[in-house]
Enzyme design. Structure first.
Site, mmCIF file in Angstrom:
data_model
loop_
_atom_site.group_PDB
_atom_site.id
_atom_site.type_symbol
_atom_site.label_atom_id
_atom_site.label_comp_id
_atom_site.label_asym_id
_atom_site.label_seq_id
_atom_site.Cartn_x
_atom_site.Cartn_y
_atom_site.Cartn_z
ATOM 1 N N VAL A 1 0.834 -1.204 0.000
ATOM 2 C CA VAL A 1 0.000 0.000 0.000
ATOM 3 C C VAL A 1 0.874 1.261 0.000
ATOM 4 C CG1 VAL A 1 -1.899 1.203 1.135
ATOM 5 C CG2 VAL A 1 -1.771 -1.291 1.261
ATOM 6 N N ALA B 1 9.199 5.893 6.282
ATOM 7 C CA ALA B 1 9.867 4.980 7.223
ATOM 8 C C ALA B 1 9.642 3.532 6.806
ATOM 9 C CB ALA B 1 9.330 5.202 8.638
ATOM 10 N N VAL C 1 -11.403 -0.889 6.173
ATOM 11 C CA VAL C 1 -12.496 -1.832 5.899
ATOM 12 C C VAL C 1 -12.739 -1.855 4.399
ATOM 13 C CG1 VAL C 1 -14.936 -2.370 6.245
ATOM 14 C CG2 VAL C 1 -13.609 -1.387 8.111
ATOM 15 N N ILE D 1 -13.213 0.287 -1.218
ATOM 16 C CA ILE D 1 -14.636 0.697 -1.188
ATOM 17 C C ILE D 1 -14.805 1.837 -0.180
ATOM 18 C CG2 ILE D 1 -16.994 -0.033 -0.680
ATOM 19 C CD1 ILE D 1 -16.216 -2.884 -1.354
ATOM 20 N N LYS E 1 -13.102 -5.895 11.121
ATOM 21 C CA LYS E 1 -13.843 -4.992 10.235
ATOM 22 C C LYS E 1 -15.288 -4.812 10.715
ATOM 23 C CE LYS E 1 -10.763 -6.122 6.454
ATOM 24 N NZ LYS E 1 -10.466 -7.113 5.406
ATOM 25 N N GLY F 1 -5.326 -5.038 -2.249
ATOM 26 C CA GLY F 1 -4.479 -4.703 -3.398
ATOM 27 C C GLY F 1 -3.911 -3.315 -3.197
#
Ligand code: NAP
Length: 433
Positions: free
Chosen positions: A16, A47, A135, A139, A208, A306
């Site tokens: 990410v 970092a 979550v 989306i 979640k 992803g």
């Protein structure tokens, strides 16, 4: 007027973090980024554990090895935490918030365990704590709950919020794989970790559910347990029965109001009718289905994981935090409704699917039916397959309490004619999950 600058410190340059830095450095987006943030965004440090390893697309001069020092730096206006885990991430986030910097995180475990206390620290220091990506990845469900649905009474949220388990169950459904084969395939394709426990035993989905419930219904985020059941007991015969009966099996996370002040929060596999919108959520996709009192049903569908989809959600939060800083504001945390009382999962009623392996002998059916009757569980339909030592009875019950189903299973296990008992799976049907 001169365009202000907002300085970002990013912790983590993995899936990410790397995607976020790339989006922030993308020349074709610069006008939109400045517009969205009402500021120029400058990355002042990234970092990682090992700052000497070069990272594609990241200026080596930005890499640092001490994440806590980055969180404490006075020239970081917005800290973006993309490392994961509870500690030391909690300490980094708190350090930044206490000096008035805003924080954006994708960390569901941290938010599920410490979200309420950290949101309070953020508020006291005039900062934002934003966690859209925690979550369902890409989306935008958190912002939808916080803003567009802020005035709505939400009665139930059902989410397919774990892509790994949805991929496994989809492969079992569409390709006829058994559980172990589907899990290996998920691992080979990078959808599942080498140790899949957090996904298949629904720890990930439970975190979640906590976050969704805090936003949809107003519960506190401090790690209270969620009734949790994963998918490792689901067999291909269950998937096959579901298909014949007009259902698909999905792992769902549920937040549901029960009566005036009751609340149920749980994860479990469920049989979903093939014509329900959630039945069409295939592979590693995620979806969140909401039943509002006046809005009626609403559903969001998209990629729950992803690098790029998740970084897109993080970027939206970064722009929001930057815009708030430029205008001297911060978001006020949602209040907690302390009147809510958790309802024991055993007290909830549902239609259940059960399957048991029995000896195909005279009298077995009557014996089994007697056990159901003793626990006030009435049978809606029954199917027998196989013969001799291999016979299997599959049942759909009428609505029954989960506690009565559990005691039925306990007593069935005592019968000499019952060889083994398979999964007991709730059926989503009309208003019951
Ligand atoms: P990842 O690929 O494992 O990357 C983690 C990064 O954090 C690495 O760059 C690592 O440094 C760095 N890091 C870890 N511990 C550190 C420490 N003590 N000090 C400094 N840096 C440290 O993780 P990810 O998949 O990007 O996920 C990041 C966060 O996003 C997690 O909270 C995850 O749950 C959440 N998330 C991820 C996805 C997804 O699709 N991946 C979706 C939704 C949410 P090194 O590179 O030096 O090891």
């Amino acid at each position: 007027m001169k365009t202000p600058h907002v300085r970002l410190g990013v912790i983590g340059a993995g899936n990410v973090g790397r995607a976020l830095v790339e989006l922030l450095s993308d020349g074709s987006r610069q006008i939109a980024l400045v517009d969205g943030a009402t500021a120029v965004l400058d990355i002042v440090g990234v970092a990682v554990r090992d700052p000497d390893t070069p990272r594609a697309g990241i200026d080596p001069a930005l890499l640092v090895g001490d994440a806590l020092a980055l969180a404490a730096r006075e020239d970081v206006d917005v800290l973006v935490e993309l490392a994961g885990g509870v500690e030391p991430a909690r300490t980094w986030v708190e350090t930044a918030l206490r000096r008035g910097a805003s924080v954006v995180t994708a960390n569901k475990t941290l938010m599920a365990e410490h979200g309420t206390e950290l949101a309070q620290v953020a508020h006291e220091h005039g900062a934002d704590l934003l966690y859209e990506a925690s979550v369902a990845g890409g989306i935008p469900i958190i912002r939808a709950l916080r803003t567009s649905l802020a005035g709505e009474k939400i009665n139930r949220v059902i989410g397919i919020v774990n892509g790994t388990t949805n991929f496994i169950l989809s492969q079992m459904t569409s390709e006829g794989r058994d559980y172990d084969e589907a899990l290996k395939e998920a691992q080979a394709l990078g959808f599942a970790e080498a140790d899949p426990t957090a996904d298949v035993e629904a720890f990930d989905a439970a975190a979640k559910v906590q976050i969704l419930s805090s936003l949809a219904i107003g519960t506190a985020l401090h790690g209270e347990p969620i009734s949790r059941e994963g998918i490792s007991a689901v067999r291909s015969v269950d998937v096959e029965f579901a298909r014949r009966a007009g259902y698909v099996i999905k792992l769902i996370g549920v937040v549901e109001r029960v009566g005036a002040n009751g609340l149920s929060r749980r994860t479990h596999p469920a049989l979903i009718p093939v014509d329900h919108p959630l039945a069409a959520v295939h592979g590693a996709m995620n979806a969140v289905f909401i039943e509002g009192e006046r809005s009626g049903p609403l559903m969001w569908l998209g990629q729950g994981a992803g690098g790029y989809p998740t970084a897109t959600a993080v970027l939206g939060d970064v722009l929001h935090a930057a815009r708030n800083r430029v205008s001297g504001r911060h978001d006020v945390p949602f209040s907690v409704d302390y009147r809510l009382v958790s309802v024991d999962a055993g007290d909830l009623s549902s239609v259940f699917y059960l399957s048991i392996d029995v000896r195909d002998e005279p009298g077995v059916l009557a014996e089994v039916a007697g056990v159901f009757g003793r626990h006030r569980v009435s049978i809606q339909s029954m199917e027998q397959s196989g013969f001799g030592q291999e016979a299997r009875l599959s049942f759909l019950t009428h609505e029954a309490k989960a506690r009565d189903i559990a005691s039925t299973i306990g007593d069935l296990g005592q019968l000499a004619s019952v060889d083994s008992i398979g999964a007991s799976i709730r059926v989503i049907d009309g208003g019951v999950a």
